[in-house]
Design a protein around this motif. Structure first.
Motif, short mmCIF file in Angstrom:
data_model
loop_
_atom_site.label_atom_id
_atom_site.label_comp_id
_atom_site.label_asym_id
_atom_site.label_seq_id
_atom_site.Cartn_x
_atom_site.Cartn_y
_atom_site.Cartn_z
N ILE A 64 -58.03 -30.96 16.92
CA ILE A 64 -58.06 -31.76 18.09
C ILE A 64 -57.11 -31.27 19.00
CG2 ILE A 64 -58.02 -34.22 19.07
CD1 ILE A 64 -59.13 -34.98 16.36
N LEU A 65 -55.78 -31.01 18.76
CA LEU A 65 -54.72 -30.46 19.51
C LEU A 65 -55.37 -29.37 20.33
CD1 LEU A 65 -51.74 -31.44 20.15
CD2 LEU A 65 -51.22 -29.66 18.76
N TYR A 66 -55.49 -28.37 19.50
CA TYR A 66 -56.03 -27.20 20.08
C TYR A 66 -57.15 -27.22 21.20
CZ TYR A 66 -58.44 -22.78 20.31
OH TYR A 66 -59.22 -21.40 20.79
N ILE A 67 -57.95 -28.19 20.82
CA ILE A 67 -59.12 -28.00 21.98
C ILE A 67 -58.76 -28.95 22.98
CG2 ILE A 67 -60.91 -27.72 20.06
CD1 ILE A 67 -61.69 -30.70 20.41
N SER A 68 -57.62 -29.67 23.10
CA SER A 68 -57.23 -30.51 24.08
C SER A 68 -56.36 -29.63 25.07
CB SER A 68 -56.37 -31.57 23.50
OG SER A 68 -56.82 -32.41 22.67
N LYS A 69 -55.55 -28.70 24.61
CA LYS A 69 -55.06 -27.72 25.55
C LYS A 69 -55.13 -26.44 25.16
CE LYS A 69 -51.73 -30.36 28.47
NZ LYS A 69 -52.02 -29.82 29.94
N SER A 70 -55.67 -25.27 25.65
CA SER A 70 -55.55 -24.04 25.02
C SER A 70 -54.47 -23.52 24.54
CB SER A 70 -56.37 -23.13 25.97
OG SER A 70 -55.68 -22.97 27.22
N ILE A 71 -53.23 -23.98 25.39
CA ILE A 71 -51.75 -23.35 24.84
C ILE A 71 -51.53 -23.86 23.43
CG2 ILE A 71 -51.06 -23.12 27.34
CD1 ILE A 71 -49.68 -25.82 26.77
N ALA A 72 -52.13 -24.87 23.08
CA ALA A 72 -51.58 -25.34 21.74
C ALA A 72 -52.30 -24.46 20.44
CB ALA A 72 -52.48 -26.65 21.44
N PHE A 73 -52.87 -23.51 20.86
CA PHE A 73 -53.26 -22.51 19.73
C PHE A 73 -52.12 -21.79 19.01
CE2 PHE A 73 -52.46 -19.20 23.16
CZ PHE A 73 -52.04 -18.20 22.30
N VAL A 74 -50.67 -22.01 19.65
CA VAL A 74 -49.54 -21.38 18.97
C VAL A 74 -49.01 -22.50 18.04
CG1 VAL A 74 -49.00 -20.08 20.92
CG2 VAL A 74 -47.99 -22.41 20.90
N ALA A 75 -49.54 -23.68 18.04
CA ALA A 75 -49.04 -24.90 16.94
C ALA A 75 -49.13 -24.40 15.60
CB ALA A 75 -49.73 -26.24 17.23
N VAL A 76 -50.31 -24.16 14.93
CA VAL A 76 -50.44 -23.81 13.74
C VAL A 76 -49.68 -22.39 13.26
CG1 VAL A 76 -51.96 -23.26 11.77
CG2 VAL A 76 -52.41 -25.07 13.24
N PRO A 77 -49.75 -21.34 13.96
CA PRO A 77 -48.81 -20.16 13.62
C PRO A 77 -47.39 -20.51 13.80
CG PRO A 77 -50.44 -19.56 15.19
CD PRO A 77 -50.58 -21.02 15.13
N THR A 78 -46.79 -21.41 14.68
CA THR A 78 -45.57 -21.83 14.55
C THR A 78 -45.06 -22.45 13.44
OG1 THR A 78 -45.36 -22.09 17.12
CG2 THR A 78 -43.80 -23.38 15.94
N ILE A 79 -46.13 -23.46 12.88
CA ILE A 79 -45.90 -24.20 11.63
C ILE A 79 -45.52 -23.23 10.46
CG2 ILE A 79 -46.77 -25.57 10.12
CD1 ILE A 79 -47.91 -27.25 12.21
N VAL A 80 -46.71 -22.19 10.54
CA VAL A 80 -46.65 -21.28 9.24
C VAL A 80 -45.35 -20.51 9.42
CG1 VAL A 80 -47.77 -19.03 8.57
CG2 VAL A 80 -49.15 -20.96 9.33
N LEU A 81 -44.98 -19.91 10.61
CA LEU A 81 -43.54 -19.32 10.81
C LEU A 81 -42.60 -20.23 10.01
CD1 LEU A 81 -41.61 -17.26 11.82
CD2 LEU A 81 -41.83 -18.16 14.16
N TYR A 82 -42.43 -21.43 10.49
CA TYR A 82 -41.39 -22.40 9.96
C TYR A 82 -41.47 -22.52 8.63
CZ TYR A 82 -39.61 -27.04 8.47
OH TYR A 82 -39.13 -28.02 7.71
N LEU A 83 -42.72 -22.64 7.98
CA LEU A 83 -42.83 -22.74 6.43
C LEU A 83 -42.32 -21.55 5.76
CD1 LEU A 83 -46.15 -24.57 6.38
CD2 LEU A 83 -43.86 -25.69 5.84
N ILE A 84 -42.76 -20.57 6.31
CA ILE A 84 -42.08 -19.09 5.88
C ILE A 84 -40.74 -19.07 5.93
CG2 ILE A 84 -42.10 -16.46 6.16
CD1 ILE A 84 -45.11 -16.88 7.03
N LEU A 85 -40.01 -19.57 7.10
CA LEU A 85 -38.47 -19.51 7.19
C LEU A 85 -37.92 -20.21 6.27
CD1 LEU A 85 -37.99 -19.36 10.99
CD2 LEU A 85 -37.64 -17.50 9.43
N LYS A 86 -38.65 -21.45 5.82
CA LYS A 86 -38.25 -22.33 4.74
C LYS A 86 -38.52 -22.01 3.38
CE LYS A 86 -35.66 -25.20 7.06
NZ LYS A 86 -34.61 -25.54 7.04
N ARG A 87 -39.04 -20.67 3.24
CA ARG A 87 -39.61 -20.23 1.84
C ARG A 87 -40.66 -21.08 1.04
NH1 ARG A 87 -34.05 -17.55 -0.43
NH2 ARG A 87 -33.82 -16.07 1.30
#
Length: 538
Positions: free
Chosen positions: A185-208
């Motif tokens: 829903i976030l992604y289809i509300s603003k197209s710029i939000a496509f970075v949200a999940v990749p950012t979360i994945v990056l965060y989780l990887i940094l936190k191992r």
């Protein structure tokens, strides 16, 4: 002996619920007193309503600028029709949800002093309260974004390193389902939000936390693939015109072409200076709130950037929730700065990120303030100063808004507009009331015309698409244009300096010169900054 910051923290913990609901109630009161019963002069807010209407009654799926918000507006359109006041009340609901889920997301995850500083910032700040009565997508997006952050934290907190992945997934399947759905829903509300999940994945990887990185990716992709398959099969593929418009050098002059790589980089830094060096400081009340007072202090800008970089580094060690907020904010800002033309300097583009920027910055300042007595005093003075400045500016805005609010609620739907817009909107209503129902009318602001003409559709003309008489007539004929609204809409909305938007005038001028008999004046509204309705005789 506890110092005053420790006593403040203990006080906030003890009276947490009462303070929060008091703040929430005050925010709702301020939002109602700042309520704006008119559409803006920029057009996007009216366009969202029109796209919702088109989906509801014509079956056109609102791909452009994201379908999330128009689909949400469909609920209110279905029950209330084109009632501007009731449609705008939906944004107040979104604002309250935004404050609520921000509270739920960070409660017991950051110090209560910072939590209530953040809540005060978004609850009492006149910028956020302004968007709480606009049918722009910002209040809706921030509500969804706050819920996404909340569900992310709740989901991440379920990490169990001692359980196998099947057991953990089975125990938290509902949370991961909500995770994927909310980020869709976030992604289809603003197209710029496509970075949200990749950012979360990056965060989780940094936190191992590799397991959750995989869960997050799969959950979101399953919902995205399902959504894309269903919408394409029913409504056809997504129109790519938005991407094309983002790549233009000038959105209203497609003949100027598209940006190359160096142009995109220059755009990034141009936007970076404007939004971080100017708008961010305005929203935090550290700079004049008048957008006309544009001025960027390079020393302040560089200092702010260096401090934020340092804050990201420190937050990685101090608080994982603040660290997550920091990299999410950086990702979102990066996409905004790359995707928006430098000439488009609206503060609403950065306001969706400001709560997180404010959170990260204030969290690090708070950590330093706890260490030394002098920094505690400075921090406390700063808190009080910011609270009174923010509340004071909001109260001033309320006092200025009351006369307009009273008139609009009494039924004067044009009160508060400058004469140029009053004449233009009255002409739009005239077209609905006096022309044949199927008459095709060209308007520079077709969505605003649609709203004030109570649902009559208008053709839009956003840039000069032809310049000689025969080409213009040929284009108008192919589009079945019968009438044209020539409105003297100010180039600068605040000043009547004789300059107005001449897009349609430039297209009619060669026809008037070569074929004057083909243009017939039907109606004129207003003496100054008038709106003229012309009939085209082919």
């Amino acid at each position: 002996v506890p110092n005053h910051l420790e006593r403040l923290e203990a006080f906030l913990i003890k009276y947490e619920r009462k303070i929060f609901f008091g703040l929430l109630s005050l925010s709702m009161l301020f939002a109602l007193l700042l309520f704006n019963g008119r559409m803006s002069v920029f057009g996007d807010d009216a366009a969202y309503i029109e796209r919702a209407w088109d989906f509801l009654y014509e079956g056109k799926f609102p791909y452009f600028q994201g379908p999330g918000y128009p689909l949400f507006l469909c609920i209110f359109l279905k029950f209330f029709g084109l009632n501007i006041v009731l449609l705008k009340l939906s944004s107040i609901i979104c604002h309250i949800a935004f404050v609520w889920f921000t509270y739920k997301a960070f409660r017991n995850r950051i110090p209560f002093t910072i939590l209530f500083l953040l809540l005060s910032f978004i609850s009492l700040n006149n910028f956020y309260l302004y968007y709480s009565s606009q049918t722009y997508t910002e209040s809706f997006f921030m509500a969804i974004q706050a819920f996404c952050i909340y569900i992310s934290f709740v989901t991440f907190d379920t990490e169990n390193k001692y359980a196998d992945w099947k057991t953990e997934l089975r125990e938290n399947i509902l949370k991961w389902t909500l995770f994927g759905l909310s980020f869709l829903i976030l992604y289809i509300s603003k197209s710029i939000a496509f970075v949200a999940v990749p950012t979360i994945v990056l965060y989780l990887i940094l936190k191992r936390n590799y397991r959750h990185a995989i869960f997050a990716s799969i959950s979101f992709l399953l919902f995205l693939i399902t959504y894309t398959t269903i919408t394409r099969s029913i409504y056809g593929p997504q129109d790519m015109s938005q991407i094309e418009m983002m790549l233009r050098k000038d959105i209203y002059h497609p003949e100027m072409g598209h940006e190359n790589f160096s142009g995109i980089i220059n755009r990034f830094f141009g936007n970076f200076i404007t939004y971080i060096g100017f708008h961010a400081l305005r929203i935090m009340n550290l700079k004049s709130s008048d957008p006309a007072a544009y001025e960027v202090d390079i020393l302040v800008l560089v200092s702010s950037v260096l401090f934020f970089i340092f804050s990201i580094y420190k937050s990685y060690k101090i608080n994982r929730y603040v660290f997550y907020s920091s990299i999410y904010a950086v990702s979102l800002c990066t996409i905004i700065f790359l995707g928006v033309q430098v000439s488009n300097t609206q503060d609403r583009l950065i306001i969706i990120v400001m709560p997180l920027i404010f959170l990260v910055s204030s969290s690090i300042v708070y950590e330093f303030a706890k260490r030394f007595n002098v920094t505690r005093k400075i921090f406390t003075i700063f808190l009080l100063l910011m609270f009174f400045i923010t509340t004071g500016k909001t109260l001033v805005a309320i006092s200025q808004n009351i006369p307009f609010l009273k008139k609009n609620l009494e039924g004067d739907i044009y009160y508060g507009y400058n004469p140029d817009w009053q004449n233009f909107l009255k002409m739009s209503r005239y077209c609905a009331d006096s022309l044949p129902p199927n008459a095709v009318v060209l308007s520079r602001k077709p969505s605003d015309s649609f709203i004030y003409a109570r649902g009559k559709k208008f053709e839009g003309q956003y840039f000069v698409s032809a310049r000689d008489a025969d080409s213009v007539l040929s284009e108008f004929k192919s589009r079945k244009i019968q009438y044209v609204i020539l409105a003297e809409i100010r180039y600068n909305p605040k000043v009547n300096d004789g300059r107005f938007i001449t897009t349609i005038h430039k297209m009619l001028e060669p026809i008037i010169i070569k074929y004057p008999e083909k243009i017939k004046i039907v109606k004129i509204i207003g003496d100054d900054e008038r709106a003229t309705l012309c009939e085209i005789n082919y």
